[in-house]
Design a protein around this motif. Structure first.
Motif, PDB file in Angstrom:
ATOM      1  N   ASP A   1      43.834   8.953  52.527  1.00  0.00           N
ATOM      2  CA  ASP A   1      44.634   9.001  53.753  1.00  0.00           C
ATOM      3  C   ASP A   1      43.742   9.237  54.976  1.00  0.00           C
ATOM      4  O   ASP A   1      44.226   9.325  56.099  1.00  0.00           O
TER       5      ASP A   1
ATOM      6  N   GLU B   1      45.389   2.850  51.786  1.00  0.00           N
ATOM      7  CA  GLU B   1      46.091   4.111  51.542  1.00  0.00           C
ATOM      8  C   GLU B   1      46.239   4.425  50.055  1.00  0.00           C
ATOM      9  O   GLU B   1      46.598   5.545  49.700  1.00  0.00           O
TER      10      GLU B   1
ATOM     11  N   ARG C   1      45.979  -2.127  55.528  1.00  0.00           N
ATOM     12  CA  ARG C   1      46.101  -0.677  55.654  1.00  0.00           C
ATOM     13  C   ARG C   1      46.786  -0.092  54.408  1.00  0.00           C
ATOM     14  O   ARG C   1      46.384   0.961  53.898  1.00  0.00           O
TER      15      ARG C   1
END
Length: 352
Positions: free
Chosen positions: A95, A91, A87
C-alpha cells in the motif's frame, strides 16, 4: 534496508493504442498534437524513436525526421482508466505507492512477504501481471534508495529490469553519468562539465563546500546522490504546491495586445482549477510563462497573497521585455499555493 521498486511503463500512451488497434503495432507511431496547431509529441513507440523522434518534440520536426510517422491525439480518459488497473495490480503487493505520473510509480515493498520478501521477484511478478492482464509491458528498477531505483528502471528498457543491491550502490553511483541523475538538466550539466565533473566518482572526490557555494541546495542534493544517499521515503500523500494553465498557439504572436487576448481566454479555466484546491483563492505567488519562437522560455513570478487577474498584465510586460524580436508560441499562467499544516494532504492518484 528499504526495498524500493520504480515501475515505468514502456511508451505508455502509444502502447495502449497499439494494443487496442493492431494496425498501429508495426509502424512508427506518436501520440501528440497536430502539426497544423503547433502540437508537440507526448510519447512515441520504439519504432519512431529509431528515427530520432522523442517526447516534447514539436510534431512538425518529428514529421521531418520520420515522414511516415502516424500521429494520433491521445485519449486521456482511456489512459487514466488503464492506469487505475495498473494501480490495482500494485496494491496486491504493497500500500506504499507513490505515483509520479500516469505511467510510473515508486513502490516500497520492504514489508511485503510474497516471494520470501525478494524485491526482485516481486518486481518480476508485477511485470508479469501487467503483461498478462493488460497486454502492456513495464520496466522496473530495484534498489534500496529511490533515485537509484528510478535510474535503474531505464537501463534495460523496454520490458526489462535492473537490480542494484545494497552492496552495489556505491559502485553504481561511482560510474553513473551525472546527466542520469534526476534534476540534472542541460544547463546544470554544462556547469558541472566546466568544473570537470562527469560521473558520480568525480563528485565524490570534489569539495563538498565548493558544490554548496556554486549550486546551493542542489549542490548538497547532488553530493548526497553521488554518495548513494537518498533519505526520501515513498510518499503516499501529497500537498499540491501549484496550479497552472497554458496554451500553445496555432501561430506565433508578437504584440502585448495579442498576448492579453490569449491570457483573457485562460482566466476562467485558471480560476476554476484554483477554486477546487483553494476556495478562498489564497496563494503565495503568481506567475506567467512565455515560450518564444526559438523554443526558449522565460518565467516571471511575483509574490501575491490573493489571486488577481489584474496582476497578469504587469507580469506579461516584464516577460515581453525579454522577447528580443521573437514571436510568442506559448503562454502559461500559474500560481503557488499557500501551504498550511491544517490543509489535509490528498491521496496520491494516477489522475494528476
Amino acid at each position: 534496508m528499504r526495498k524500493i521498486i520504480h515501475v515505468d511503463m514502456d511508451c505508455f500512451y502509444a502502447a495502449v493504442e497499439m494494443r487496442d488497434n493492431p494496425a498501429l503495432r508495426d509502424i512508427p507511431l506518436a501520440i501528440g498534437g497536430s502539426e497544423k496547431r503547433r502540437g508537440v509529441i507526448s510519447t512515441c513507440n520504439y519504432i519512431a524513436r529509431r528515427f530520432g523522434v522523442r517526447s516534447a518534440m514539436a510534431t512538425g520536426h518529428a514529421l521531418k525526421l520520420c515522414p511516415n510517422l502516424t500521429v494520433i491525439r491521445g485519449d486521456m480518459n482511456k489512459y487514466k482508466s488503464v492506469s487505475r488497473q495498473i494501480r490495482a495490480i500494485f496494491e496486491r503487493y504493497t500500500d506504499k505507492i507513490e505515483p509520479l505520473s500516469l505511467d510510473e510509480a515508486y513502490l516500497d515493498v520492504s514489508e511485503c512477504s510474497l516471494f520470501r520478501g525478494s524485491a526482485t521477484m516481486i518486481a518480476d511478478d508485477i511485470r508479469r501481471a501487467i503483461r498478462e492482464e493488460l497486454g502492456l509491458t513495464a520496466s522496473a528498477g530495484i534498489a534500496p534508495v529511490k533515485f537509484v531505483a528510478k535510474v535503474a528502471s531505464d537501463l534495460n528498457k523496454p520490458d526489462g529490469m535492473y537490480v542494484v543491491t545494497p552492496d552495489e550502490v556505491d559502485l553504481f553511483v561511482k560510474s553513473l553519468a551525472l546527466e542520469k541523475i534526476p534534476g540534472v538538466g542541460k544547463v546544470t550539466l554544462a556547469k558541472l562539465h566546466e568544473m570537470g565533473l562527469y560521473k558520480g566518482e568525480d563528485v565524490q572526490q570534489f569539495d563538498k563546500n565548493a558544490l554548496l557555494k556554486r549550486f546551493g541546495k542542489f549542490g548538497l542534493s547532488l553530493w548526497k546522490r553521488c554518495h548513494g544517499i537518498d533519505e526520501r521515503s515513498v510518499e503516499t500523500e501529497r500537498v499540491r504546491k501549484s496550479v497552472g494553465v497554458e496554451r500553445t498557439l496555432p501561430e506565433d504572436i508578437q504584440t502585448e495586445a495579442e498576448c492579453l487576448d490569449v491570457m483573457t481566454s485562460l482566466f476562467e479555466e485558471m480560476e476554476t482549477r484554483l477554486k477546487r484546491v483553494s476556495p478562498n483563492m489564497e496563494i503565495v505567488r503568481q506567475g506567467i510563462k512565455l515560450k518564444f519562437s526559438d523554443f526558449q522560455q522565460t518565467t516571471v513570478e511575483h509574490r501575491q497573497w490573493r489571486y488577481d487577474n489584474a496582476m497578469f498584465p504587469e507580469l506579461l510586460r516584464e516577460a515581453l521585455s525579454r522577447q528580443q524580436g521573437r514571436g510568442v508560441r506559448l503562454i502559461g499562467l500559474s500560481v503557488g499555493l499557500k501551504s498550511e499544516e491544517k490543509n489535509q494532504p490528498s491521496q496520491l492518484s494516477f489522475e494528476w
